[in-house]
Every structure is written in structure tokens, then in C-alpha cells.
Design a protein around this motif. Structure first.
Motif, PDB file in Angstrom:
ATOM      1  N   PHE A   1      54.804  59.240 -29.244  1.00 21.97           N
ATOM      2  CA  PHE A   1      54.588  59.317 -27.794  1.00 21.97           C
ATOM      3  C   PHE A   1      55.765  59.981 -27.058  1.00 21.97           C
ATOM      4  N   THR A   2      56.925  59.982 -27.647  1.00 26.06           N
ATOM      5  CA  THR A   2      58.159  60.431 -26.980  1.00 26.06           C
ATOM      6  C   THR A   2      58.288  59.776 -25.610  1.00 26.06           C
ATOM      7  N   SER A   3      57.728  58.618 -25.490  1.00 19.27           N
ATOM      8  CA  SER A   3      57.729  57.892 -24.226  1.00 19.27           C
ATOM      9  C   SER A   3      57.364  56.460 -24.553  1.00 19.27           C
ATOM     10  N   MET A   4      58.129  55.541 -24.017  1.00 20.13           N
ATOM     11  CA  MET A   4      57.899  54.149 -24.372  1.00 20.13           C
ATOM     12  C   MET A   4      57.481  53.353 -23.134  1.00 20.13           C
ATOM     13  N   THR A   5      56.872  52.215 -23.384  1.00 20.86           N
ATOM     14  CA  THR A   5      56.511  51.372 -22.251  1.00 20.86           C
ATOM     15  C   THR A   5      57.779  50.763 -21.651  1.00 20.86           C
ATOM     16  N   ARG A   6      57.674  50.417 -20.388  1.00 19.44           N
ATOM     17  CA  ARG A   6      58.814  49.832 -19.704  1.00 19.44           C
ATOM     18  C   ARG A   6      59.271  48.532 -20.341  1.00 19.44           C
ATOM     19  N   ILE A   7      58.343  47.814 -20.948  1.00 16.07           N
ATOM     20  CA  ILE A   7      58.672  46.531 -21.599  1.00 16.07           C
ATOM     21  C   ILE A   7      59.767  46.747 -22.635  1.00 16.07           C
ATOM     22  N   TYR A   8      59.640  47.849 -23.362  1.00 16.03           N
ATOM     23  CA  TYR A   8      60.603  48.156 -24.409  1.00 16.03           C
ATOM     24  C   TYR A   8      62.005  48.396 -23.844  1.00 16.03           C
ATOM     25  N   TYR A   9      62.077  49.064 -22.709  1.00 12.54           N
ATOM     26  CA  TYR A   9      63.369  49.402 -22.118  1.00 12.54           C
ATOM     27  C   TYR A   9      64.002  48.254 -21.330  1.00 12.54           C
ATOM     28  N   LYS A  10      63.179  47.263 -20.965  1.00 12.18           N
ATOM     29  CA  LYS A  10      63.635  46.204 -20.066  1.00 12.18           C
ATOM     30  C   LYS A  10      64.882  45.470 -20.590  1.00 12.18           C
ATOM     31  N   GLY A  11      65.889  45.399 -19.751  1.00  9.01           N
ATOM     32  CA  GLY A  11      67.084  44.645 -20.102  1.00  9.01           C
ATOM     33  C   GLY A  11      68.002  45.322 -21.109  1.00  9.01           C
ATOM     34  N   ALA A  12      67.728  46.589 -21.416  1.00  6.65           N
ATOM     35  CA  ALA A  12      68.562  47.285 -22.400  1.00  6.65           C
ATOM     36  C   ALA A  12      69.932  47.618 -21.809  1.00  6.65           C
TER      37      ALA A  12
END
Ligand code: GDP
Ligand code: MG
Length: 177
Positions: free
Chosen positions: A70-81
Motif C-alpha cells: 500500500f505504501t500507506s498505512m492506517t493511522r492506527i499503525y502510526y498512533k503514538g509512534a
């Protein structure tokens, strides 16, 4: 003496086959949790670093499993990183070109509380192989213009620059937290 723990969520991103899972396996000799049934499709691993006499840095590594297309991830994955490792394969020009999209996706979704992008290190993996399809000048230019904290050539296979590169990222996260 009182001890302090610093826990950081670190994203490992980049195209399929660049060596993300291998990096995590190499770096983490301790716990490795495979969560194939995870709804966000990630594997988690934990690495503890003795930082000082009183401080421990714990890196929670998030390895995207099979969502690279996807070269793009859901926001859930990035959350709190708190930090990110963006990898490409020096023998694959397309994996290097994808880094631009990965970085843009990261910056659109993962920001620090002050609004700045989270620290991200660019890793040129498989430097044990030749010929390279990417010039070091091009990587240097891309790294500078795209706001990476640094770039490093690494080889997961030869265990080259793995602990060093993650140390640089950890130092940066400690400084920006
Ligand atoms: P991922 O899809 O990004 O998770 O990539 P993998 O970790 O599954 O690795 C893809 C392939 O590249 C595997 O066959 C690895 O053994 C190989 N690989 C990973 N790192 C290196 C490296 O530093 N050098 C070489 N020669 N091969 C590597
Ligand atoms: Mg993988």
C-alpha cells in the motif's frame, strides 16, 4: 537509586523484501511476538537498552507484516509512534524511490505533540551486495532534503551498523521526547 524506563514505539517501514523483518530478528535477541492475527497486520518486538545507571530505554518495534504494497498505512499503525526506521534495498532502485512516498505518508500521519515530524532514520540495507542501484550521493541528497535525522548503510546479513543505527534513533528520541 531510582530507575527510569523510557518506552518508545518505533515503526519499521519500507517496501516488501527490503529486510524489515530480518532487521527486527537480528536486533531483538529477546522477545519476539508474532501476531499474524492482529487486525492491523503488524508484528511487535521489544528491545531493552541499558541507557545509563538509572535509565532503561525500551524500544517497541512495529514491523508491518504484508501491508507494504500500500505504501500507506492506517493511522492506527502510526498512533503514538516516537520514531521511525525507513528501509530500502541498495540493489533495488524502486525500493529507494518508494521512500519518498513512505516519508510523505509518515509525515501526514505521525507528528509529535509540537507538530514536528517524528524522527526517522533512513537505512540502506543489503550493503553486502553489489552492484548498488543507488548512488550514495543520491541517498545523501534525499536524506538531507527529506528531513531524515541521518542515513546509514547497513547489512542485516553481516550484522553491520544495526545497533549503531538504532542507537542514533534512540538518542534522537530521548532528546525530542
Ligand atoms: P521484509 O519483507 O522487508 O520484511 O524483508 P525480509 O526481512 O523478509 O527480507 C527479504 C529477503 O532479503 C530475505 O530473503 C532476507 O534473507 C534478505 N535480506 C535481508 N537483509 C539482508 C542483507 O542485509 N543482505 C542480504 N544479502 N540479504 C538480506
Ligand atoms: Mg516482513
Amino acid at each position: 537509586m531510582e530507575s527510569h524506563d523510557h518506552l518508545f514505539k518505533v515503526l519499521i517501514i519500507g517496501d516488501c523484501r527490503v529486510g524489515k523483518t530480518s532487521l527486527v530478528h537480528r536486533y531483538v535477541h529477546e522477545k519476539f511476538f508474532k501476531s499474524y492475527k492482529s487486525t492491523v497486520g503488524v508484528d511487535f518486538a521489544l528491545k531493552a537498552l541499558a541507557w545509563s545507571d538509572t535509565e532503561t530505554v525500551r524500544l517497541q518495534l512495529w514491523d508491518i507484516a504484508g501491508q507494504e504494497r500500500f505504501t500507506s498505512m492506517t493511522r492506527i499503525y502510526y498512533k503514538g509512534a516516537s520514531g521511525c526506521v525507513l528501509m530500502f534495498d541498495v540493489t533495488s532502485i524502486s525500493s529507494f524511490h518508494s521512500c519518498q512516498k513512505w516519508k510523505e505518508d509518515l509525515e501526514s500521519k505521525a507528528l509529535l505533540v509540537d507538530g514536528n515530524p517524528i524522527p526517522c532514520i533512513l537505512l540502506a540495507n543489503k550493503c553486502d551486495l553489489s552492484p548498488w542501484q543507488v548512488s550514495k550521493d543520491d541517498v545523501e541528497t534525499f536524506s538531507k532534503t527529506s528531513g531524515f535525522i541521518a542515513w546509514m548503510e547497513i547489512s542485516v546479513k553481516d550484522n553491520r551498523n544495526i545497533t549503531e543505527s538504532l542507537r542514533i534513533l534512540a538518542e534522537n528520541m530521548m532528546a525530542t521526547q
